[in-house]
Design an enzyme around this catalytic site. Structure first.
Site, mmCIF file in Angstrom:
data_model
loop_
_atom_site.group_PDB
_atom_site.id
_atom_site.type_symbol
_atom_site.label_atom_id
_atom_site.label_comp_id
_atom_site.label_asym_id
_atom_site.label_seq_id
_atom_site.Cartn_x
_atom_site.Cartn_y
_atom_site.Cartn_z
ATOM 1 N N GLY A 157 0.755 -5.067 0.952
ATOM 2 C CA GLY A 157 -0.425 -5.182 0.095
ATOM 3 C C GLY A 157 -0.145 -5.930 -1.208
ATOM 4 N N ALA A 201 0.865 -1.177 0.000
ATOM 5 C CA ALA A 201 0.000 0.000 0.000
ATOM 6 C C ALA A 201 0.903 1.229 0.000
ATOM 7 C CB ALA A 201 -0.887 -0.006 1.234
ATOM 8 N N GLU A 251 4.681 -5.005 7.519
ATOM 9 C CA GLU A 251 3.862 -3.984 8.183
ATOM 10 C C GLU A 251 4.256 -3.698 9.627
ATOM 11 O OE1 GLU A 251 2.646 -6.312 6.168
ATOM 12 O OE2 GLU A 251 1.038 -5.501 4.923
ATOM 13 N N GLU A 268 -0.388 -9.503 -0.316
ATOM 14 C CA GLU A 268 -1.816 -9.744 -0.066
ATOM 15 C C GLU A 268 -2.603 -9.827 -1.376
ATOM 16 O OE1 GLU A 268 -1.783 -6.364 2.624
ATOM 17 O OE2 GLU A 268 -2.545 -7.633 4.234
HETATM 18 C C1 HXC Z 1 4.953 4.358 -1.339
HETATM 19 C C2 HXC Z 1 6.825 3.411 -2.264
HETATM 20 C C3 HXC Z 1 6.495 2.157 -1.676
HETATM 21 C C4 HXC Z 1 5.296 2.063 -0.904
HETATM 22 C C5 HXC Z 1 8.337 1.941 -2.757
HETATM 23 N N1 HXC Z 1 7.976 3.218 -2.917
HETATM 24 N N2 HXC Z 1 7.470 1.280 -2.020
HETATM 25 N N3 HXC Z 1 6.050 4.481 -2.092
HETATM 26 N N4 HXC Z 1 4.569 3.203 -0.762
HETATM 27 N N5 HXC Z 1 4.871 0.929 -0.372
HETATM 28 C C6 HXC Z 1 8.672 4.271 -3.662
HETATM 29 C C7 HXC Z 1 9.864 4.819 -2.890
HETATM 30 O O1 HXC Z 1 9.458 5.774 -1.976
HETATM 31 C C8 HXC Z 1 10.692 5.416 -4.008
HETATM 32 O O2 HXC Z 1 10.145 6.653 -4.385
HETATM 33 C C9 HXC Z 1 10.456 4.444 -5.166
HETATM 34 O O3 HXC Z 1 9.248 3.738 -4.848
HETATM 35 C C10 HXC Z 1 11.568 3.430 -5.311
HETATM 36 O O4 HXC Z 1 11.749 2.804 -4.068
HETATM 37 P P1 HXC Z 1 13.193 2.671 -3.364
HETATM 38 O O5 HXC Z 1 12.937 2.468 -1.935
HETATM 39 O O6 HXC Z 1 14.078 3.809 -3.753
HETATM 40 O O7 HXC Z 1 13.742 1.358 -4.067
HETATM 41 P P2 HXC Z 1 14.734 0.274 -3.434
HETATM 42 O O8 HXC Z 1 15.853 0.919 -2.689
HETATM 43 O O9 HXC Z 1 15.077 -0.649 -4.546
HETATM 44 O O10 HXC Z 1 13.866 -0.514 -2.348
HETATM 45 C C11 HXC Z 1 12.757 -1.272 -2.763
HETATM 46 C C12 HXC Z 1 11.897 -1.667 -1.543
HETATM 47 C C13 HXC Z 1 11.539 -0.401 -0.735
HETATM 48 C C14 HXC Z 1 12.696 -2.648 -0.654
HETATM 49 C C15 HXC Z 1 10.656 -2.385 -2.075
HETATM 50 O O11 HXC Z 1 10.995 0.560 -1.639
HETATM 51 C C16 HXC Z 1 10.543 -0.648 0.338
HETATM 52 O O12 HXC Z 1 10.874 -1.180 1.418
HETATM 53 N N6 HXC Z 1 9.294 -0.236 0.089
HETATM 54 C C17 HXC Z 1 8.229 -0.332 1.098
HETATM 55 C C18 HXC Z 1 7.751 -1.760 1.226
HETATM 56 C C19 HXC Z 1 6.687 -1.897 2.311
HETATM 57 O O13 HXC Z 1 6.952 -1.594 3.505
HETATM 58 N N7 HXC Z 1 5.495 -2.314 1.928
HETATM 59 C C20 HXC Z 1 4.369 -2.477 2.844
HETATM 60 C C21 HXC Z 1 3.578 -1.203 2.911
HETATM 61 S S1 HXC Z 1 2.284 -1.285 4.095
HETATM 62 P P3 HXC Z 1 11.071 7.952 -4.643
HETATM 63 O O14 HXC Z 1 10.075 9.037 -4.917
HETATM 64 O O15 HXC Z 1 11.888 8.126 -3.436
HETATM 65 O O16 HXC Z 1 11.885 7.560 -5.856
HETATM 66 C C22 HXC Z 1 1.089 -2.165 3.359
HETATM 67 C C23 HXC Z 1 -0.172 -2.330 4.162
HETATM 68 C C24 HXC Z 1 -1.292 -2.937 3.375
HETATM 69 O O17 HXC Z 1 1.207 -2.638 2.277
HETATM 70 C C25 HXC Z 1 -2.620 -2.794 4.059
HETATM 71 C C26 HXC Z 1 -3.184 -1.429 4.089
HETATM 72 C C27 HXC Z 1 -4.572 -1.359 4.670
#
Ligand code: HXC
Length: 258
Positions: free
Chosen positions: A109, A64, A132, A112
Protein backbone atom coordinates in the site's frame (compact mmCIF):
# COMPACT_ATOMS: atom_id res chain seq x y z
CA UNK A 1 -5.99 13.11 13.94
CA UNK A 2 -3.62 10.85 15.92
CA UNK A 3 -1.85 9.13 13.06
CA UNK A 4 -1.40 11.89 10.49
CA UNK A 5 0.28 15.28 10.83
CA UNK A 6 -0.81 18.21 8.72
CA UNK A 7 1.19 21.36 8.17
CA UNK A 8 0.10 24.21 5.92
CA UNK A 9 2.39 27.14 5.27
CA UNK A 10 2.22 29.69 2.53
CA UNK A 11 0.87 27.80 -0.48
CA UNK A 12 2.18 24.34 0.43
CA UNK A 13 0.64 21.61 2.61
CA UNK A 14 2.54 18.63 4.01
CA UNK A 15 0.78 15.49 5.22
CA UNK A 16 2.99 13.14 7.25
CA UNK A 17 1.80 9.60 7.93
CA UNK A 18 2.77 9.38 11.58
CA UNK A 19 2.85 5.84 12.87
CA UNK A 20 6.60 5.22 12.87
CA UNK A 21 6.52 2.30 15.34
CA UNK A 22 4.62 0.28 12.72
CA UNK A 23 6.69 1.82 9.89
CA UNK A 24 3.65 3.98 9.02
CA UNK A 25 1.53 0.97 8.03
CA UNK A 26 -1.94 1.97 6.82
CA UNK A 27 -4.43 0.92 9.46
CA UNK A 28 -8.07 1.96 9.05
CA UNK A 29 -7.37 4.78 11.50
CA UNK A 30 -4.48 6.04 9.34
CA UNK A 31 -6.66 5.91 6.22
CA UNK A 32 -9.43 7.82 8.00
CA UNK A 33 -6.98 10.43 9.27
CA UNK A 34 -5.45 10.75 5.82
CA UNK A 35 -8.92 11.31 4.38
CA UNK A 36 -9.64 14.00 6.99
CA UNK A 37 -6.32 15.73 6.28
CA UNK A 38 -7.01 15.67 2.53
CA UNK A 39 -10.42 17.29 3.12
CA UNK A 40 -8.79 20.05 5.18
CA UNK A 41 -6.17 20.74 2.51
CA UNK A 42 -8.82 20.68 -0.22
CA UNK A 43 -10.90 23.25 1.64
CA UNK A 44 -7.90 25.58 2.09
CA UNK A 45 -8.00 27.31 -1.25
CA UNK A 46 -4.64 29.05 -0.80
CA UNK A 47 -2.84 25.68 -0.97
CA UNK A 48 -1.44 25.03 -4.44
CA UNK A 49 0.75 21.96 -3.84
CA UNK A 50 0.65 19.04 -1.41
CA UNK A 51 3.51 16.85 -0.18
CA UNK A 52 2.87 13.41 1.34
CA UNK A 53 5.63 11.74 3.36
CA UNK A 54 6.17 9.33 6.25
CA UNK A 55 7.41 10.00 9.79
CA UNK A 56 10.86 8.79 10.81
CA UNK A 57 14.01 7.94 8.89
CA UNK A 58 13.13 4.44 7.85
CA UNK A 59 9.78 4.22 6.17
CA UNK A 60 7.42 6.10 3.90
CA UNK A 61 4.64 3.51 4.33
CA UNK A 62 5.35 -0.23 4.80
CA UNK A 63 1.96 -1.19 3.41
CA UNK A 64 -1.53 -1.84 4.62
CA UNK A 65 -1.67 -3.01 8.24
CA UNK A 66 -1.23 -6.77 7.98
CA UNK A 67 -2.22 -7.46 11.59
CA UNK A 68 -5.51 -5.62 11.11
CA UNK A 69 -6.17 -7.18 7.70
CA UNK A 70 -5.39 -10.82 8.41
CA UNK A 71 -8.78 -11.96 9.78
CA UNK A 72 -10.99 -10.21 7.26
CA UNK A 73 -13.49 -12.22 5.23
CA UNK A 74 -14.13 -11.61 1.53
CA UNK A 75 -16.75 -8.89 2.07
CA UNK A 76 -14.70 -7.10 4.71
CA UNK A 77 -11.62 -7.24 2.46
CA UNK A 78 -13.65 -5.73 -0.40
CA UNK A 79 -14.90 -2.91 1.85
CA UNK A 80 -11.35 -2.22 3.03
CA UNK A 81 -9.99 -2.30 -0.54
CA UNK A 82 -12.72 0.07 -1.73
CA UNK A 83 -12.08 2.48 1.14
CA UNK A 84 -8.34 2.68 0.42
CA UNK A 85 -8.95 2.99 -3.31
CA UNK A 86 -11.44 5.79 -2.76
CA UNK A 87 -8.82 7.77 -0.81
CA UNK A 88 -6.02 7.07 -3.29
CA UNK A 89 -8.31 8.10 -6.16
CA UNK A 90 -9.01 11.29 -4.24
CA UNK A 91 -5.24 11.91 -4.14
CA UNK A 92 -4.89 11.16 -7.86
CA UNK A 93 -7.70 13.60 -8.67
CA UNK A 94 -6.73 16.11 -5.97
CA UNK A 95 -7.32 19.69 -7.08
CA UNK A 96 -3.60 20.54 -6.94
CA UNK A 97 -0.42 18.51 -7.62
CA UNK A 98 0.60 15.96 -4.99
CA UNK A 99 4.28 15.09 -4.47
CA UNK A 100 5.28 11.88 -2.67
CA UNK A 101 8.49 12.40 -0.67
CA UNK A 102 9.53 8.79 -0.20
CA UNK A 103 11.79 8.49 2.83
CA UNK A 104 12.32 4.72 3.07
CA UNK A 105 10.13 1.64 2.66
CA UNK A 106 7.33 2.07 0.12
CA UNK A 107 5.90 -1.43 0.15
CA UNK A 108 2.48 -2.74 -0.85
CA UNK A 109 0.00 0.00 0.00
CA UNK A 110 2.98 2.36 0.44
CA UNK A 111 4.13 1.86 -3.14
CA UNK A 112 0.49 2.21 -4.20
CA UNK A 113 0.16 5.47 -2.26
CA UNK A 114 3.27 6.80 -3.99
CA UNK A 115 1.85 5.77 -7.38
CA UNK A 116 -1.38 7.68 -6.69
CA UNK A 117 0.63 10.89 -6.31
CA UNK A 118 1.55 13.03 -9.33
CA UNK A 119 5.29 13.21 -8.74
CA UNK A 120 7.57 10.89 -6.75
CA UNK A 121 10.86 12.03 -5.20
CA UNK A 122 12.77 9.24 -3.46
CA UNK A 123 15.45 9.38 -0.80
CA UNK A 124 18.47 7.25 -1.65
CA UNK A 125 17.46 4.74 1.06
CA UNK A 126 13.99 4.21 -0.45
CA UNK A 127 12.87 0.65 -1.18
CA UNK A 128 9.87 -0.14 -3.38
CA UNK A 129 7.94 -3.35 -3.66
CA UNK A 130 4.61 -5.07 -4.06
CA UNK A 131 5.15 -8.05 -1.72
CA UNK A 132 1.44 -8.99 -1.54
CA UNK A 133 1.64 -12.32 -3.36
CA UNK A 134 4.00 -13.51 -0.61
CA UNK A 135 1.16 -12.83 1.85
CA UNK A 136 -1.34 -14.73 -0.26
CA UNK A 137 -3.12 -11.68 -1.67
CA UNK A 138 -2.89 -9.36 -4.67
CA UNK A 139 -2.14 -5.65 -4.45
CA UNK A 140 -5.40 -4.00 -3.39
CA UNK A 141 -4.98 -0.21 -3.34
CA UNK A 142 -4.48 0.26 -7.09
CA UNK A 143 -1.14 -1.55 -7.53
CA UNK A 144 -2.27 -3.78 -10.38
CA UNK A 145 -3.54 -0.69 -12.21
CA UNK A 146 -1.34 2.35 -11.58
CA UNK A 147 2.05 0.63 -11.44
CA UNK A 148 1.60 -0.87 -14.92
CA UNK A 149 0.41 2.47 -16.27
CA UNK A 150 3.46 4.19 -14.77
CA UNK A 151 6.30 1.82 -15.60
CA UNK A 152 4.74 -0.46 -18.23
CA UNK A 153 3.33 -3.96 -17.91
CA UNK A 154 6.66 -5.83 -17.95
CA UNK A 155 8.40 -4.16 -14.98
CA UNK A 156 5.08 -3.96 -13.07
CA UNK A 157 4.41 -7.67 -13.56
CA UNK A 158 7.97 -8.51 -12.52
CA UNK A 159 7.58 -6.55 -9.28
CA UNK A 160 4.11 -7.92 -8.53
CA UNK A 161 4.68 -11.58 -9.51
CA UNK A 162 8.08 -11.91 -7.81
CA UNK A 163 7.21 -9.72 -4.81
CA UNK A 164 10.87 -8.65 -4.86
CA UNK A 165 11.82 -5.20 -3.63
CA UNK A 166 13.78 -2.73 -5.72
CA UNK A 167 16.05 0.07 -4.56
CA UNK A 168 15.78 3.75 -5.43
CA UNK A 169 18.24 3.62 -8.34
CA UNK A 170 16.27 0.82 -10.02
CA UNK A 171 13.01 2.68 -9.34
CA UNK A 172 14.51 5.67 -11.15
CA UNK A 173 15.68 3.50 -14.04
CA UNK A 174 12.19 2.08 -14.66
CA UNK A 175 10.47 5.45 -14.28
CA UNK A 176 8.77 4.68 -10.99
CA UNK A 177 10.25 7.84 -9.43
CA UNK A 178 11.07 11.23 -10.91
CA UNK A 179 14.31 11.70 -8.99
CA UNK A 180 16.48 10.31 -6.21
CA UNK A 181 18.12 12.61 -3.68
CA UNK A 182 20.25 12.10 -0.55
CA UNK A 183 18.03 11.19 2.40
CA UNK A 184 18.75 14.38 4.35
CA UNK A 185 17.87 16.52 1.33
CA UNK A 186 14.52 14.85 0.61
CA UNK A 187 12.13 17.33 2.21
CA UNK A 188 14.07 20.31 0.88
CA UNK A 189 13.85 18.82 -2.63
CA UNK A 190 10.11 18.16 -2.27
CA UNK A 191 9.49 21.63 -0.87
CA UNK A 192 11.52 23.24 -3.65
CA UNK A 193 9.46 21.43 -6.26
CA UNK A 194 6.21 22.31 -4.46
CA UNK A 195 7.24 25.98 -4.31
CA UNK A 196 8.10 25.89 -8.00
CA UNK A 197 4.63 24.54 -8.79
CA UNK A 198 2.90 26.93 -6.37
CA UNK A 199 4.37 30.04 -8.00
CA UNK A 200 2.62 29.22 -11.29
CA UNK A 201 -0.99 30.00 -12.14
CA UNK A 202 -2.98 27.56 -9.97
CA UNK A 203 -5.97 27.12 -12.28
CA UNK A 204 -3.65 26.50 -15.23
CA UNK A 205 -1.73 23.89 -13.19
CA UNK A 206 -4.99 22.25 -12.07
CA UNK A 207 -6.36 22.23 -15.63
CA UNK A 208 -3.12 20.70 -16.90
CA UNK A 209 -3.34 17.96 -14.24
CA UNK A 210 -6.92 17.15 -15.20
CA UNK A 211 -6.06 17.11 -18.91
CA UNK A 212 -3.13 14.72 -18.38
CA UNK A 213 -5.09 12.39 -16.09
CA UNK A 214 -8.21 12.31 -18.24
CA UNK A 215 -6.20 12.10 -21.46
CA UNK A 216 -4.30 9.05 -20.24
CA UNK A 217 -7.60 7.20 -20.02
CA UNK A 218 -8.69 7.86 -23.57
CA UNK A 219 -7.54 7.94 -27.22
CA UNK A 220 -5.47 10.78 -28.69
CA UNK A 221 -8.39 12.53 -30.45
CA UNK A 222 -10.53 12.57 -27.32
CA UNK A 223 -7.42 13.62 -25.40
CA UNK A 224 -6.82 16.59 -27.69
CA UNK A 225 -10.43 17.68 -27.12
CA UNK A 226 -9.82 17.50 -23.36
CA UNK A 227 -6.73 19.66 -23.84
CA UNK A 228 -8.60 22.26 -25.94
CA UNK A 229 -11.20 22.52 -23.18
CA UNK A 230 -8.54 22.86 -20.44
CA UNK A 231 -6.50 25.40 -22.44
CA UNK A 232 -9.42 27.58 -23.54
CA UNK A 233 -10.95 27.63 -20.05
CA UNK A 234 -7.79 29.40 -18.85
CA UNK A 235 -8.75 32.40 -20.99
CA UNK A 236 -11.59 33.10 -18.57
CA UNK A 237 -9.09 33.58 -15.71
CA UNK A 238 -7.40 36.68 -14.39
CA UNK A 239 -4.16 34.65 -14.28
CA UNK A 240 -4.09 34.32 -18.07
CA UNK A 241 -4.26 38.11 -18.45
CA UNK A 242 -1.71 38.63 -15.68
CA UNK A 243 0.74 36.09 -17.12
CA UNK A 244 0.52 37.18 -20.76
CA UNK A 245 0.46 40.93 -20.05
CA UNK A 246 3.54 40.52 -17.85
CA UNK A 247 5.33 38.81 -20.73
CA UNK A 248 4.49 41.43 -23.37
CA UNK A 249 5.33 44.28 -20.94
CA UNK A 250 8.63 42.57 -20.07
CA UNK A 251 7.62 42.35 -16.39
CA UNK A 252 7.71 39.57 -13.83
CA UNK A 253 4.51 38.22 -12.25
CA UNK A 254 4.59 38.97 -8.50
CA UNK A 255 1.78 36.59 -7.70
CA UNK A 256 -1.11 35.01 -9.52
CA UNK A 257 -4.58 35.70 -8.11
CA UNK A 258 -6.16 32.48 -9.45
C1 HXC B 1 1.61 -4.02 10.16
C2 HXC B 1 3.87 -3.60 10.20
C3 HXC B 1 3.90 -3.56 8.78
C4 HXC B 1 2.67 -3.75 8.07
C5 HXC B 1 5.89 -3.24 9.51
N1 HXC B 1 5.13 -3.41 10.60
N2 HXC B 1 5.18 -3.33 8.41
N3 HXC B 1 2.73 -3.83 10.86
N4 HXC B 1 1.56 -3.99 8.81
N5 HXC B 1 2.58 -3.66 6.75
C6 HXC B 1 5.54 -3.38 12.00
C7 HXC B 1 6.22 -4.68 12.42
O1 HXC B 1 5.27 -5.64 12.74
C8 HXC B 1 7.00 -4.23 13.63
O2 HXC B 1 6.15 -4.12 14.73
C9 HXC B 1 7.44 -2.81 13.25
O3 HXC B 1 6.54 -2.39 12.21
C10 HXC B 1 8.84 -2.76 12.70
O4 HXC B 1 8.94 -3.68 11.65
P1 HXC B 1 10.11 -4.79 11.57
O5 HXC B 1 9.61 -5.85 10.70
O6 HXC B 1 10.58 -5.17 12.94
O7 HXC B 1 11.26 -3.94 10.88
P2 HXC B 1 12.40 -4.49 9.90
O8 HXC B 1 12.99 -5.77 10.39
O9 HXC B 1 13.32 -3.34 9.68
O10 HXC B 1 11.66 -4.83 8.53
C11 HXC B 1 11.05 -3.80 7.80
C12 HXC B 1 10.13 -4.39 6.71
C13 HXC B 1 9.14 -5.39 7.36
C14 HXC B 1 10.99 -5.13 5.66
C15 HXC B 1 9.41 -3.23 6.03
O11 HXC B 1 8.51 -4.73 8.46
C16 HXC B 1 8.08 -5.86 6.43
O12 HXC B 1 8.31 -6.73 5.57
N6 HXC B 1 6.87 -5.32 6.59
C17 HXC B 1 5.71 -5.75 5.81
C18 HXC B 1 5.78 -5.20 4.41
C19 HXC B 1 4.61 -5.69 3.55
O13 HXC B 1 4.45 -6.92 3.34
N7 HXC B 1 3.79 -4.77 3.08
C20 HXC B 1 2.62 -5.09 2.26
C21 HXC B 1 1.42 -5.28 3.14
S1 HXC B 1 0.01 -5.79 2.23
P3 HXC B 1 6.55 -4.69 16.19
O14 HXC B 1 5.32 -4.45 17.01
O15 HXC B 1 6.93 -6.09 16.00
O16 HXC B 1 7.72 -3.81 16.59
C22 HXC B 1 -0.56 -4.41 1.51
C23 HXC B 1 -1.82 -4.57 0.71
C24 HXC B 1 -2.41 -3.27 0.27
O17 HXC B 1 -0.01 -3.36 1.62
C25 HXC B 1 -3.81 -3.41 -0.23
C26 HXC B 1 -4.84 -3.69 0.80
C27 HXC B 1 -6.24 -3.70 0.27
Amino acid sequence: MDTVLLEMKEHIATITINRPKALNALSTEVLEDLNTALAQVCATKSIYALIITGAGDKSFVAGADIAEMKDKNVDEAATYGRFGNQIFRRIENFRCPVIAAINGFALGGGCELACACDIRIAADNAVFGQPEVGLGITPGFGGTQRLARLVGAGPAKEMIFTGRNIKADKALAIGLVNSVVPHDELMAAAEKMAANIAKNAPIAVANAKTAINEGLQTNIDAGINIEVKAFSACFATEDQRTGMNAFVNKEKVDAFAN
